[in-house]
Structures are given as C-alpha cells and as structure tokens.
Motif scaffolding. Structure first.
Motif, PDB file in Angstrom:
ATOM      1  N   GLY A 223     -53.300  21.898   3.878  1.00  0.00           N
ATOM      2  CA  GLY A 223     -53.206  20.730   3.017  1.00  0.00           C
ATOM      3  C   GLY A 223     -54.523  19.985   3.007  1.00  0.00           C
ATOM      4  O   GLY A 223     -55.548  20.478   3.486  1.00  0.00           O
ATOM      5  N   ASN A 224     -54.492  18.775   2.452  1.00  0.00           N
ATOM      6  CA  ASN A 224     -55.687  17.930   2.343  1.00  0.00           C
ATOM      7  C   ASN A 224     -56.821  18.635   1.614  1.00  0.00           C
ATOM      8  O   ASN A 224     -57.996  18.466   1.943  1.00  0.00           O
ATOM      9  CB  ASN A 224     -56.168  17.473   3.726  1.00  0.00           C
ATOM     10  N   MET A 225     -56.453  19.445   0.607  1.00  0.00           N
ATOM     11  CA  MET A 225     -57.455  20.178  -0.150  1.00  0.00           C
ATOM     12  C   MET A 225     -57.923  19.337  -1.342  1.00  0.00           C
ATOM     13  O   MET A 225     -57.088  18.825  -2.100  1.00  0.00           O
ATOM     14  CB  MET A 225     -56.874  21.514  -0.642  1.00  0.00           C
ATOM     15  N   PRO A 226     -59.222  19.156  -1.511  1.00  0.00           N
ATOM     16  CA  PRO A 226     -59.733  18.328  -2.610  1.00  0.00           C
ATOM     17  C   PRO A 226     -59.231  18.817  -3.966  1.00  0.00           C
ATOM     18  O   PRO A 226     -59.325  19.999  -4.292  1.00  0.00           O
ATOM     19  CB  PRO A 226     -61.249  18.491  -2.490  1.00  0.00           C
ATOM     20  N   GLY A 227     -58.653  17.909  -4.737  1.00  0.00           N
ATOM     21  CA  GLY A 227     -58.172  18.261  -6.062  1.00  0.00           C
ATOM     22  C   GLY A 227     -56.851  18.996  -6.082  1.00  0.00           C
ATOM     23  O   GLY A 227     -56.341  19.325  -7.159  1.00  0.00           O
ATOM     24  N   VAL A 228     -56.264  19.276  -4.901  1.00  0.00           N
ATOM     25  CA  VAL A 228     -54.979  19.987  -4.824  1.00  0.00           C
ATOM     26  C   VAL A 228     -54.051  19.156  -3.940  1.00  0.00           C
ATOM     27  O   VAL A 228     -53.979  19.362  -2.735  1.00  0.00           O
ATOM     28  CB  VAL A 228     -55.138  21.405  -4.251  1.00  0.00           C
ATOM     29  N   PRO A 229     -53.336  18.203  -4.524  1.00  0.00           N
ATOM     30  CA  PRO A 229     -52.533  17.264  -3.727  1.00  0.00           C
ATOM     31  C   PRO A 229     -51.198  17.846  -3.286  1.00  0.00           C
ATOM     32  O   PRO A 229     -50.126  17.331  -3.611  1.00  0.00           O
ATOM     33  CB  PRO A 229     -52.350  16.097  -4.693  1.00  0.00           C
TER      34      PRO A 229
END
Length: 370
Positions: A223-229
């Motif tokens: 998780g906590n992927m930029p642009g992928v909430p």
C-alpha cells in the motif's frame, strides 16, 4: 468476531503487522524486558428468527475473549502468544444456548525476532493467507470467509519489508512478503480446557495434518503507493493431505481495501477479496469465495454492509452456491465499549435463514513495567 473490523487503524495494521503473525510495537518502547497484554472481549447474541431448518431457530448468547501476551526480552526478540476463550462445540439442535460450551485453548505460542525490515518466527502460529476472514465489515461479515483462515499450525516463517524509505522499492509504496512452512498442531495444545474439543490426532487426517513442514503459504501485502490509493493482498497456499486424505489442497487469494475521507467527518472504507481453492478440505471439491463490503464512519458511529458468495463445485456432482448478506450499525462509547446490532440473510446448501444479532465489545490492555 469484532463488530467493526475495517478502520483506519486496521488498514494501517494490515501493512504494519498482519503480514506475519506478530504485533507491531512502537518505536519509542525502550523498557526491556517487559510484558505487553491486550485482551479483546466480546459478548454476542445471535437469534435465528426464521429458518427452513426448524432446529436452527435458536437464540445463542456467547462470549469470545482473546488474551494476547507478548513477553519482550529486547526490542527485536519476544515470545508471542494468544489464547482464545469461546464456544468449542456447536449448540444442540433446536435448543437455545446461554453462555455454554466455552473452552480455553492456545491459538498461538511462538518465538519472534523482528527488525524494521525483517522478521523470523517459529512455534505455533497462524500462517498468513487471506484477509476477509478478519477485515470484512459488520457483525457477520467474516462468517463464510473464516472457512479458509489458516490457524493453529506448527512451523516457522519469515517476512521482509521493502519500499518506504528506499529499501528496494523506492517511491513505489510499502510492501511485505511473508513465507510460512507448517503442519497442523497434534500436540496437547490442540485440545481445550473447561470444555474439551478433543485433541487432534495424526489419524484424523485433513489438510496439513502431516507432522512435517510439507505445507506452505506465501503472501504479499502492499500500500501507500503514489497515485494508487488502495492496499492489496496476494496469497498462495499448499496444504498436503494428511493420513487418509485423498487430495492436497491448493489456494489462491487476491484482495483490495482502502480508506477514503468523503468529508472532514465521514470516511468510507471498502474491501473486496476473492479466494479460489482446488480440492478444498483435501477432497475432490473446488471452491470459490467472493467477499465484498464497505463501512461508513461518522465520529463514534459506524454502518457496514457486506456480501459473501461461496461457490462449491464437487467432483461428479452439481455445483451450488451459498450466499450471505449482512447489514449492521454501531456506536463506540467514550469509555471504550462498542455496541453493534445487525441482520444477516443466509442461503446455506439451499436452506434460507434470517438472523438478528447484537455485539458488545471492550478492549483491555496494559504493560509491565509500565
């Protein structure tokens, strides 16, 4: 099964701790040795108001208490244990049950070594696979998905975290890979005190009842992927059939969940998970579980809806589906108590039922030395 499982804290914990069976500890903890204790307590009443099986129309009041004890020798090294006090036998057909048939057993006792990036553990533990059995929202949201939770196995495993501050994944979020080798517990710890549930024996057979490390699971959470909430969970398992068990069980799971503020005071937390199994239970029967749900948080209030479909495809027989829909709502009081009420409709092997439930929960925690 807590009334309300998907929360901001739960989503964070999914990445921080649940990839391997250990509790996350605060960085500022500096007093060692120490003992950390957390005791979730639940009192639940389920009333089957209507069922095509008249023997199922009962009222069942029961408790679930799950003390978790962590004996921490250093920041990295600890002994983790979890006990469970709950009904260990099914209620008698057609008879109401009032706080009966409860037993106490050790679900986990293992040695754990954990750093910021790595973890290794050995003993009796719950191997990672799937999340819907834990985070599906509502009083009854986890019921069917609990079929594939892997619990009370003896073995060893480890986990590695990458991402975050630059260990391997750069700016592509935080991820944890966990690997487990295990077999079913056939020691005296497989029995329970107060009310006996019986000790598992090698001759009982079943998935991973082999007394050797021939069964495994592997999971990847992130998780906590930029642009992928969104947070994700991927997993695979193989459980070798025990004595007299004709087939080995294999399974695959994929799940997504997230937490999304709709307004400054309202948060939406959806989840979905699909798990597919070949030769479920060690017999020639494939199964697919699809669970979806969402919770809505507003201050101390919560509302939840969830749906689970269990599709069963036995070898040489007609396939069929079981379904469950549940809705619930609850309130968290300032003193730590939560009270939830809910309703579920089930179709199980062609039998329809309507169940009304209420759940009171409280968590108690302390450390020594404080």
């Amino acid at each position: 099964m807590p009334a309300f499982r998907v929360s901001k804290a739960a989503v964070t914990a999914l990445l921080a701790a649940s990839v391997y069976p250990i509790a996350g500890h605060a960085e500022e903890d500096t007093i060692f040795p120490r003992v950390d204790v957390e005791i979730p307590m639940e009192l639940e009443n389920d009333y089957t108001a209507s069922s095509e099986d008249e023997d199922a129309e009962i009222n069942d009041l029961f408790a679930t208490i799950e003390p978790g004890i962590s004996v921490r020798f250093t920041k990295e090294l600890s002994i983790e244990s979890s006990l469970v006090f709950e009904p260990v036998q099914d209620p008698d057909a057609g008879d109401d049950r009032f706080l009966e048939d409860h037993g106490l057993y050790a679900e986990e006792i293992f040695v754990n070594y954990e750093t910021e990036r790595f973890a290794a553990y050995a003993g009796k533990f719950n191997p990672t696979f799937g999340t819907a059995w834990d985070i599906a929202p509502g009083i009854f949201g986890t019921d069917l998905a609990e079929d594939y939770e892997i619990t009370e196995r003896i073995g060893a495993g480890g986990a590695i975290k990458f991402g975050g501050d630059g260990f391997g994944a750069g700016d592509f979020g935080e991820h944890r890979l966990a690997l487990n080798g295990f077999f079913a517990d056939t020691t005296a710890l497989s029995d329970s005190l107060i009310t006996s549930r019986g000790e598992l024996d090698l001759d009982d057979g079943g998935p991973s009842n082999t007394e050797d490390l021939s069964s495994m699971s592997a999971t990847l959470d992130g998780g906590n992927m930029p642009g992928v909430p969104v947070n994700y969970h991927l997993g695979v398992q193989f459980q070798e059939g025990g004595r007299g068990t004709p087939e080995d069980q294999t399974g695959y799971v994929v799940g997504l969940n997230g937490s999304y503020p709709l307004t400054p005071t309202i948060t939406l937390e959806p989840m979905v998970e699909n798990a597919y199994f070949e030769d479920f239970g060690g017999v020639q029967e494939n199964r697919n579980y699809l669970t979806g749900g969402a919770s809505l948080l507003y201050g101390p209030w919560n509302a939840a809806v969830s749906y689970t479909n269990r599709h069963v495809d036995p070898e040489g027989e007609d396939s069929f589906s079981d379904d469950q829909v549940q809705v619930s709502a609850g309130y968290a009081f300032a003193n730590g108590l939560t009270l939830d009420a809910g309703y579920k409709y089930t179709e199980d092997a062609g039998t329809h039922a309507h169940v009304i439930g209420a759940l009171l929960t409280y968590n108690f925690a302390f450390s020594y030395p404080n």
